[in-house]
Design a protein around this motif. Sequence first.
Motif, short mmCIF file in Angstrom:
data_model
loop_
_atom_site.label_atom_id
_atom_site.label_comp_id
_atom_site.label_asym_id
_atom_site.label_seq_id
_atom_site.Cartn_x
_atom_site.Cartn_y
_atom_site.Cartn_z
N PHE A 115 3.47 46.42 55.07
CA PHE A 115 3.85 47.74 55.68
C PHE A 115 5.35 47.92 55.63
CE2 PHE A 115 0.18 47.19 59.04
CZ PHE A 115 -0.63 47.85 58.15
N VAL A 116 6.20 46.76 55.46
CA VAL A 116 7.57 46.91 55.21
C VAL A 116 7.94 47.34 53.61
CG1 VAL A 116 9.72 45.46 54.90
CG2 VAL A 116 8.42 45.19 56.70
N LEU A 117 6.89 46.97 52.92
CA LEU A 117 7.00 47.62 51.46
C LEU A 117 6.55 48.88 51.45
CD1 LEU A 117 5.59 44.37 49.53
CD2 LEU A 117 8.05 45.41 49.57
N TYR A 118 5.60 49.40 52.19
CA TYR A 118 5.26 50.81 52.05
C TYR A 118 6.22 51.86 53.08
CZ TYR A 118 2.22 54.86 52.76
OH TYR A 118 1.65 56.10 52.88
N SER A 119 7.08 51.01 53.81
CA SER A 119 7.90 51.79 54.56
C SER A 119 9.06 52.57 53.90
CB SER A 119 8.54 51.02 55.81
OG SER A 119 9.47 49.92 55.13
N TYR A 120 9.25 52.18 52.58
CA TYR A 120 10.10 52.94 51.75
C TYR A 120 9.50 53.91 50.70
CZ TYR A 120 12.57 49.48 54.08
OH TYR A 120 13.22 48.64 55.15
N ARG A 121 8.26 53.94 50.99
CA ARG A 121 7.42 55.29 50.51
C ARG A 121 7.38 56.20 51.60
NH1 ARG A 121 4.03 55.77 46.09
NH2 ARG A 121 2.45 57.61 46.19
N ASP A 122 6.78 55.61 52.83
CA ASP A 122 6.79 56.58 53.93
C ASP A 122 7.27 55.81 55.08
OD1 ASP A 122 5.98 58.00 56.37
OD2 ASP A 122 4.02 58.45 55.17
N PRO A 123 8.72 55.97 55.29
CA PRO A 123 9.39 55.13 56.38
C PRO A 123 8.84 55.44 57.84
CG PRO A 123 11.00 56.60 54.99
CD PRO A 123 9.61 57.07 54.84
N SER A 124 8.35 56.55 58.10
CA SER A 124 7.75 56.54 59.41
C SER A 124 6.66 55.83 59.63
CB SER A 124 7.50 58.26 59.72
OG SER A 124 6.98 58.40 61.03
N VAL A 125 5.49 56.10 58.89
CA VAL A 125 4.22 55.31 58.94
C VAL A 125 4.44 53.89 58.74
CG1 VAL A 125 2.01 54.94 58.00
CG2 VAL A 125 2.83 57.44 58.17
N PRO A 520 15.87 62.45 42.57
CA PRO A 520 15.16 61.26 43.52
C PRO A 520 14.73 60.26 42.77
CG PRO A 520 15.21 63.44 44.72
CD PRO A 520 15.48 63.82 43.37
N MET A 521 14.59 59.00 43.03
CA MET A 521 13.84 57.84 42.53
C MET A 521 12.93 57.16 43.48
SD MET A 521 16.70 56.43 39.66
CE MET A 521 15.15 55.28 39.11
N PRO A 522 11.67 57.54 43.47
CA PRO A 522 10.80 56.60 44.15
C PRO A 522 10.57 55.12 43.77
CG PRO A 522 9.74 58.03 42.90
CD PRO A 522 11.05 58.42 42.63
N ASP A 523 10.17 54.40 44.68
CA ASP A 523 9.61 53.13 44.14
C ASP A 523 10.80 52.13 43.61
OD1 ASP A 523 7.17 53.65 45.04
OD2 ASP A 523 6.25 54.21 43.42
N VAL A 524 11.98 52.45 43.64
CA VAL A 524 12.93 51.48 43.11
C VAL A 524 13.00 50.15 44.15
CG1 VAL A 524 15.63 51.33 42.93
CG2 VAL A 524 14.38 53.53 42.48
N THR A 541 12.07 52.23 47.57
CA THR A 541 12.33 53.52 47.86
C THR A 541 11.36 54.59 48.42
OG1 THR A 541 12.71 54.31 45.75
CG2 THR A 541 14.81 53.71 46.84
N GLY A 542 11.42 55.49 48.98
CA GLY A 542 10.38 56.23 49.47
C GLY A 542 10.05 57.49 48.42
N ALA A 543 9.23 58.37 48.55
CA ALA A 543 8.77 59.53 47.88
C ALA A 543 10.10 60.40 47.31
CB ALA A 543 7.78 60.21 48.16
N ASP A 544 11.09 60.27 48.38
CA ASP A 544 12.21 61.14 47.77
C ASP A 544 13.60 60.20 47.72
OD1 ASP A 544 12.65 60.26 50.48
OD2 ASP A 544 13.18 61.78 51.66
N GLY A 545 13.29 59.12 47.26
CA GLY A 545 14.17 58.19 47.03
C GLY A 545 14.96 57.65 47.87
N THR A 546 14.51 57.96 49.42
CA THR A 546 15.19 57.22 50.50
C THR A 546 15.04 55.91 50.66
OG1 THR A 546 15.31 59.40 51.46
CG2 THR A 546 15.64 57.54 53.06
#
Length: 722
Positions: A115-125, A520-524, A541-546
């Motif tokens: 979930f930590v790894l997924y959180s940078y694709r979707d931080p909230s979930v 913005p770069m996702p999955d960095v 990083t999430g879908a918006d590079g965050t």
Amino acid sequence: MKMKNSLFAIFVVVFAFANHATGQIELLKKADMQFKLKSFNSAIRTYETFIQSDPQNQSALIRLAEANDYLHNWEKAADWYKQAEEAPEFQSKHYLPYGKLLMRMGKYQEAKNKFVLYSYRDPSVGGHLSRACEYAIQRSGIEQRYVLKPLTSNTTDADYAPTFFGSQLVYVSGRKDIARPGDPNRDGGVTNDKNHLFITKLDPVGMPGTVRYFRTALRDGEENEGPLCFSSDGNKIAFIKNKFINGVSQTAFELFPSTLYMANSVGKGDWEEHSLFEHNGDYSISYPNLTPDGTTLYFASDMPGGKGGYDLYVSSFQEGKWSKPRNLGPTINTPGNEISPFVSGDELYFSSDYHYGFGGQDIFKAKFKSGDWEIESLGFGINSPANDFGFIFNSTKRVGYMVSDRKGNEDIFRVSEKAGGDITIVVLDAKTGSPIKSAVLDFGACSDQPYATDAAGRYSFQIVSDMNCNVSVSKDGYSKKALSISESDKSRGIIEVLLSKSSSNLYTAKVFDASGDLTPMPDVAVKATNQNDGTRLDLLTGADGTFYLPLQPRAKYIIKFSKAGYREIKIIVDTGDGTDKSIIKDIKLLRSDLPSEPPKPDVGEGPTTPVVDGDGGVAVDIDKIDVDSPSGSPVATPSSKGFSVQIMALSVKTSKLPDVSKLKSIGSVYYTADTKYKRFRVGVFKTKSEAKTALASLKTKGFPNAYIVEEKGENKIYKLEG
């Protein structure tokens, strides 16, 4: 002649290879079609054959994981997810179902990592579910306050969706051991994957007796009916039709589109005519629950406009029609799935896979007070790492029933409350779900002294007659919370208190592609290493590079950003007292096929987070600083051991060197070199304490990102003269 034979051999090899490749493509198409048709056992066999020749095929590996997950083969599903993760091209979106699977298996720490790894694709979930794992770790050891017993009527097939019909229990089952005249799929033991409705009388302790079909006969080929519910007089009926498949998880909602029907009983709860619920649409409606008078209907649906997957809705029967369904709101409904509502008096029971629980679907109780819902988990025991749902409760007999797949296919369990009046207050961190030790519980006038929670965040006591206390819960660094406790709270067993910290340690920024229009770069991949204790955070990083980094105060981090096809960048971050959350700036990655160019700060944006080389040195753009060539040439000196302070790193190609004369009073200035960088340092000092003193002085002389390194005598030192 030899040439002809060679050409013929080459032709045979090429032809055989082409035939093999074509055969593999057709095999994969066959497996995909079997999966699409929900023939998961057949699909698994075909994918396993295909994977022997292409063991890193992501599509096949993921489908094998999903198919086994649907069939409750969780260990096998986890193995296939692991193989997919280790193979190239694993997509970060798969960390979500992988983590949920591990959580259902009770592997909470492993699930949290995913979930930590997924959180940078979707931080909230991702962040919420990682905290849910912490909650489960801390709460799973708390004593159960309910007793569960599987019904003797359970079979190896799916048994689920219990509902009260007077003093009897009606439920849905895929069992195939009872024949029914006129049903070719049941008469003579012919197997199928359909479900049917069954009824049983309950004995004085709530266990089933003889099981028989609920409906006297099939009508117009109707089957796959249920879940269903009745008004208290049994005259009004709401039921579901769907594409049930025996053996497949009932919480695989995407596989079972459901439609709601309404009917009136023609006697003994059976019906002949039925009609579509007027608010059906291009979405699913399931898990109906009628209030006793039959005028209010609760259900779960993924209709548009909800908060997430399945939400809970309510509709009222007014002037001969059902009102437009009303969403029960964001306190009940979440970005996850809320299902199986059941109303008993002023209490609403339901299941959710998003509210803090123990994995899969968990059962909760809610009361509407002061304009909003108050939600309470039914706790560990009723809830498990697996899916627990379909809860119903007889408030008079204090006995209920629920469904769980903790043993494989769905089974129905009888639920009864434990005797006793002990109550436990559990104090948890609202963000992480971790227990808060030594939280102060002040019972006010009810006690002459305060009490404190133990290492598990708990404090237990006996509720006495006529008890009515206002309790204040507090802990340094957290906001205070108040609650009321009275004799009526005996039945709760556990009272959970969530305390929120007054500030957050979360740092955030974005990563952009610097080679074009700053996309913005996702999955960095982001790796942050704490230089104080060596701990490391790994995320994407999430879908918006965050990206979001929970960094500790008063710590120094080396943070690395990398992605295939791009040059890696590292930065050094000193969090100080943790109050400045703007110290991490947006990161810009260059493609590896572009000419190299040192990172430059944007004019007018103030200090830029320094870029560092592979050894952690600050890579300085020499054209941006005012330097003079030293008066002498670098001279090689014998290697030394001790501690030094690294102040910068310059490309070996640069011909200009900084003026270091102002640093002579602190120590000797030298550099070490490799094929890429010259690393400029001050030292060598015999002790780390001396190096720390030098570090403090260097920061006041314009080197705020300097840091201490250990010289082990392995590097040749070049001292700067002049």
